[in-house]
Scaffold this motif. Structure first.
Motif, PDB file in Angstrom:
ATOM      1  N   LYS A  42       0.821  -1.211   0.000  1.00 58.10           N
ATOM      2  CA  LYS A  42       0.000   0.000   0.000  1.00 58.10           C
ATOM      3  C   LYS A  42       0.861   1.270   0.000  1.00 58.10           C
ATOM      4  CE  LYS A  42      -3.855  -2.242   2.381  1.00 58.10           C
ATOM      5  NZ  LYS A  42      -4.778  -2.203   3.542  1.00 58.10           N
ATOM      6  N   SER A  43       1.827   1.272  -0.888  1.00 58.70           N
ATOM      7  CA  SER A  43       2.741   2.403  -0.957  1.00 58.70           C
ATOM      8  C   SER A  43       2.233   3.461  -1.923  1.00 58.70           C
ATOM      9  CB  SER A  43       4.124   1.920  -1.402  1.00 58.70           C
ATOM     10  OG  SER A  43       4.989   3.007  -1.617  1.00 58.70           O
ATOM     11  N   HIS A  44       2.706   4.703  -1.743  1.00 58.22           N
ATOM     12  CA  HIS A  44       2.359   5.775  -2.674  1.00 58.22           C
ATOM     13  C   HIS A  44       3.333   5.834  -3.843  1.00 58.22           C
ATOM     14  CE1 HIS A  44       4.848   7.569   0.611  1.00 58.22           C
ATOM     15  NE2 HIS A  44       5.584   7.864  -0.432  1.00 58.22           N
ATOM     16  N   TRP A  45       4.231   4.863  -3.908  1.00 56.24           N
ATOM     17  CA  TRP A  45       5.105   4.748  -5.062  1.00 56.24           C
ATOM     18  C   TRP A  45       5.148   3.298  -5.519  1.00 56.24           C
ATOM     19  CZ3 TRP A  45       9.267   1.527  -4.277  1.00 56.24           C
ATOM     20  CH2 TRP A  45       9.709   1.343  -2.953  1.00 56.24           C
ATOM     21  N   MET A  46       5.522   3.089  -6.759  1.00 57.44           N
ATOM     22  CA  MET A  46       5.550   1.752  -7.348  1.00 57.44           C
ATOM     23  C   MET A  46       6.913   1.504  -7.983  1.00 57.44           C
ATOM     24  SD  MET A  46       2.481   0.455  -6.946  1.00 57.44           S
ATOM     25  CE  MET A  46       0.939   1.121  -6.305  1.00 57.44           C
ATOM     26  N   PRO A  50      10.967  -5.486 -14.062  1.00 56.71           N
ATOM     27  CA  PRO A  50      11.546  -5.698 -15.401  1.00 56.71           C
ATOM     28  C   PRO A  50      12.079  -4.417 -16.036  1.00 56.71           C
ATOM     29  CG  PRO A  50       9.150  -5.892 -15.476  1.00 56.71           C
ATOM     30  CD  PRO A  50       9.551  -5.854 -14.028  1.00 56.71           C
ATOM     31  N   LEU A  51      11.509  -3.269 -15.693  1.00 57.43           N
ATOM     32  CA  LEU A  51      11.956  -2.003 -16.274  1.00 57.43           C
ATOM     33  C   LEU A  51      12.991  -1.295 -15.404  1.00 57.43           C
ATOM     34  CD1 LEU A  51       8.483  -0.694 -17.452  1.00 57.43           C
ATOM     35  CD2 LEU A  51      10.373  -1.326 -18.958  1.00 57.43           C
ATOM     36  N   ASN A  52      13.230  -1.820 -14.197  1.00 56.57           N
ATOM     37  CA  ASN A  52      14.116  -1.165 -13.235  1.00 56.57           C
ATOM     38  C   ASN A  52      13.736   0.310 -13.110  1.00 56.57           C
ATOM     39  OD1 ASN A  52      16.318  -0.788 -11.428  1.00 56.57           O
ATOM     40  ND2 ASN A  52      17.598  -0.064 -13.123  1.00 56.57           N
ATOM     41  N   LYS A  53      12.447   0.549 -12.838  1.00 55.84           N
ATOM     42  CA  LYS A  53      11.927   1.907 -12.900  1.00 55.84           C
ATOM     43  C   LYS A  53      11.037   2.208 -11.700  1.00 55.84           C
ATOM     44  CE  LYS A  53       9.924   5.059 -16.353  1.00 55.84           C
ATOM     45  NZ  LYS A  53       9.462   5.148 -17.754  1.00 55.84           N
ATOM     46  N   LEU A  54      11.272   3.368 -11.122  1.00 57.25           N
ATOM     47  CA  LEU A  54      10.494   3.852  -9.989  1.00 57.25           C
ATOM     48  C   LEU A  54       9.422   4.824 -10.481  1.00 57.25           C
ATOM     49  CD1 LEU A  54      10.047   4.417  -6.886  1.00 57.25           C
ATOM     50  CD2 LEU A  54      11.789   6.203  -7.134  1.00 57.25           C
ATOM     51  N   TYR A  55       8.186   4.650  -9.977  1.00 59.63           N
ATOM     52  CA  TYR A  55       7.076   5.542 -10.286  1.00 59.63           C
ATOM     53  C   TYR A  55       6.619   6.168  -8.963  1.00 59.63           C
ATOM     54  CZ  TYR A  55       6.953   2.926 -14.670  1.00 59.63           C
ATOM     55  OH  TYR A  55       7.294   2.332 -15.859  1.00 59.63           O
ATOM     56  N   LYS A  60       6.524  13.144  -2.528  1.00 61.07           N
ATOM     57  CA  LYS A  60       6.350  11.936  -1.731  1.00 61.07           C
ATOM     58  C   LYS A  60       7.725  11.289  -1.519  1.00 61.07           C
ATOM     59  CE  LYS A  60       1.871  12.058  -1.329  1.00 61.07           C
ATOM     60  NZ  LYS A  60       1.202  12.208  -0.019  1.00 61.07           N
ATOM     61  N   THR A  61       7.932  10.747  -0.334  1.00 59.01           N
ATOM     62  CA  THR A  61       9.237  10.202   0.034  1.00 59.01           C
ATOM     63  C   THR A  61       9.293   8.696  -0.211  1.00 59.01           C
ATOM     64  OG1 THR A  61       9.484  11.897   1.747  1.00 59.01           O
ATOM     65  CG2 THR A  61      10.893   9.962   1.924  1.00 59.01           C
ATOM     66  N   PHE A  62      10.421   8.230  -0.699  1.00 59.97           N
ATOM     67  CA  PHE A  62      10.654   6.788  -0.800  1.00 59.97           C
ATOM     68  C   PHE A  62      11.995   6.471  -0.143  1.00 59.97           C
ATOM     69  CE2 PHE A  62      13.144   8.256  -4.340  1.00 59.97           C
ATOM     70  CZ  PHE A  62      14.148   7.323  -4.521  1.00 59.97           C
ATOM     71  N   CYS A 203      -0.098   9.484 -11.096  1.00 58.27           N
ATOM     72  CA  CYS A 203      -0.720   8.166 -10.890  1.00 58.27           C
ATOM     73  C   CYS A 203       0.309   7.064 -11.148  1.00 58.27           C
ATOM     74  CB  CYS A 203      -1.920   8.009 -11.815  1.00 58.27           C
ATOM     75  SG  CYS A 203      -2.953   6.577 -11.421  1.00 58.27           S
ATOM     76  N   PRO A 204       1.164   6.762 -10.159  1.00 58.56           N
ATOM     77  CA  PRO A 204       2.239   5.780 -10.352  1.00 58.56           C
ATOM     78  C   PRO A 204       1.749   4.397 -10.776  1.00 58.56           C
ATOM     79  CG  PRO A 204       2.610   7.054  -8.354  1.00 58.56           C
ATOM     80  CD  PRO A 204       1.238   7.413  -8.841  1.00 58.56           C
TER      81      PRO A 204
END
Length: 333
Positions: A42-46, A50-55, A60-62, A203-204
């Motif tokens: 239930k995170s605000h980031w995704m 496979p894409l090695n990609k942060l959304y 917002k903090t990660f 909208c991650p």
């Protein structure tokens, strides 16, 4: 002879900070440097494996963990992080005037102008708006704690850092960006580097799902194109493509060098550089399934590269060669 080679390697390390960024992972200093990103529920980031990609959403903090091995003699180490355009590494990634104007004036003007923020209180904000090289562009520099090694982390130091972003990709024309992490010593020499692709958006979850679906379409298109060029007789003619299943074990990919200092490679496995500057890989698998999984993993990486650079003729050629390699492997008894 060894001392000469060592001096050449050190000189190459020292010149990196004065050069343009290169979007590649490396461990030139042999510190087993890696960045570990674990998506909480239930995170605000995704995060797309496979894409090695942060959304992630703006402001917002990660949390991300930096891991490295301590070496004798122990020297102070820092982590430098900065944003970079994927297709234009020389272009500085700057805040838009709209968001900058709403940010209150702070004592630290460099922090106000930096698109990347770090929650560590000892963070130093570096660079200028026209900086292009690693040492001159906007970046954050964080001193690392050298006393946090544990057996749970394989004897490596593991430190959690929190980052956030003060603009989003739509602020600069939706250009694809990445976040580059550099492990540095007190002289600014780059000892290791890790690259994380990035999209700061509203909208991650939606954007991650769209990009992963596009990746699957790219892979399917590659397979379809290859099928048209090569007719296969027998039962393999109706073989359907099944996407590679990614499980939690993949999270250990960046930690593969953490357990030991010695690399054990079978004698009949080879990694070498050819005369024309290309790379050559020879591996031996005891089971056909392991061979096919290895090839499919490389195909997936090629599909990701094509997704980011669909006009590249060399990447299309490379992907087709991999697909033909897989077909040959399928025909093996």
């Amino acid at each position: 002879m060894q001392s000469v080679l060592r001096e050449m390697m050190l000189q190459d390390i020292k010149t990196q900070i004065s050069s343009l960024p290169k979007l590649e992972n490396h461990n030139n200093g042999d510190y087993h440097f890696s960045m570990v990103l674990e998506e909480p529920p239930k995170s605000h980031w995704m995060f797309s494996m496979p894409l090695n990609k942060l959304y992630i959403r703006m402001n917002k903090t990660f949390n991300i963990d930096v891991k490295f091995k301590t070496k004798m003699p122990i020297q102070p180490l820092n982590l430098r992080a900065f944003l970079c355009f994927v297709k234009d590494v020389s272009g500085p990634v700057l805040r838009c005037q709209n968001h900058l104007s709403t940010d209150p004036i702070k004592a630290n003007q460099s922090m106000r102008e930096s698109l990347l923020r770090c929650e560590n209180p000892n963070t130093t904000y570096c660079g200028t708006s026209d900086g292009k090289s690693i040492g001159e562009r906007y970046s954050v520099l964080v001193p690392l704690n050298m006393s946090r090694s544990s057996q749970h982390s394989g004897g490596l130091v593991r430190q959690t850092l929190a980052f956030s972003f003060s603009c989003q990709n739509s602020c600069f024309g939706r250009k694809e960006t990445c976040l580059v992490f550099c492990l540095e010593n007190s002289n600014g020499d780059i000892l290791g580097q890790q690259v994380l692709y990035l999209k700061i958006c509203t909208c991650p979850k939606r954007d991650r799902n769209q990009d992963e679906r596009q990746l699957e379409k790219t892979k399917m298109r590659l397979l379809s194109d290859a099928a048209e060029d090569d007719e296969v007789d027998g039962p393999n003619a109706k073989r359907k493509y099944r996407p590679t299943t990614l499980n939690d074990d993949v999270k250990e990919e960046n930690e593969s060098n953490d357990s030991t200092d010695i690399l054990h490679v079978p004698a009949d496995w080879q990694v070498s550089r050819t005369i024309d500057g290309n790379y050559r890989l020879v591996i031996k698998c005891e089971q056909k399934d392991l061979l096919l999984q290895s090839i499919e993993g490389i195909i997936e990486k090629a599909a990701v590269a094509l997704l980011r650079n669909p006009q590249s003729t060399k990447l299309h050629q490379h992907a087709n060669h991999l697909l033909n390699l897989k077909k040959c492997a399928l025909k093996l008894p």
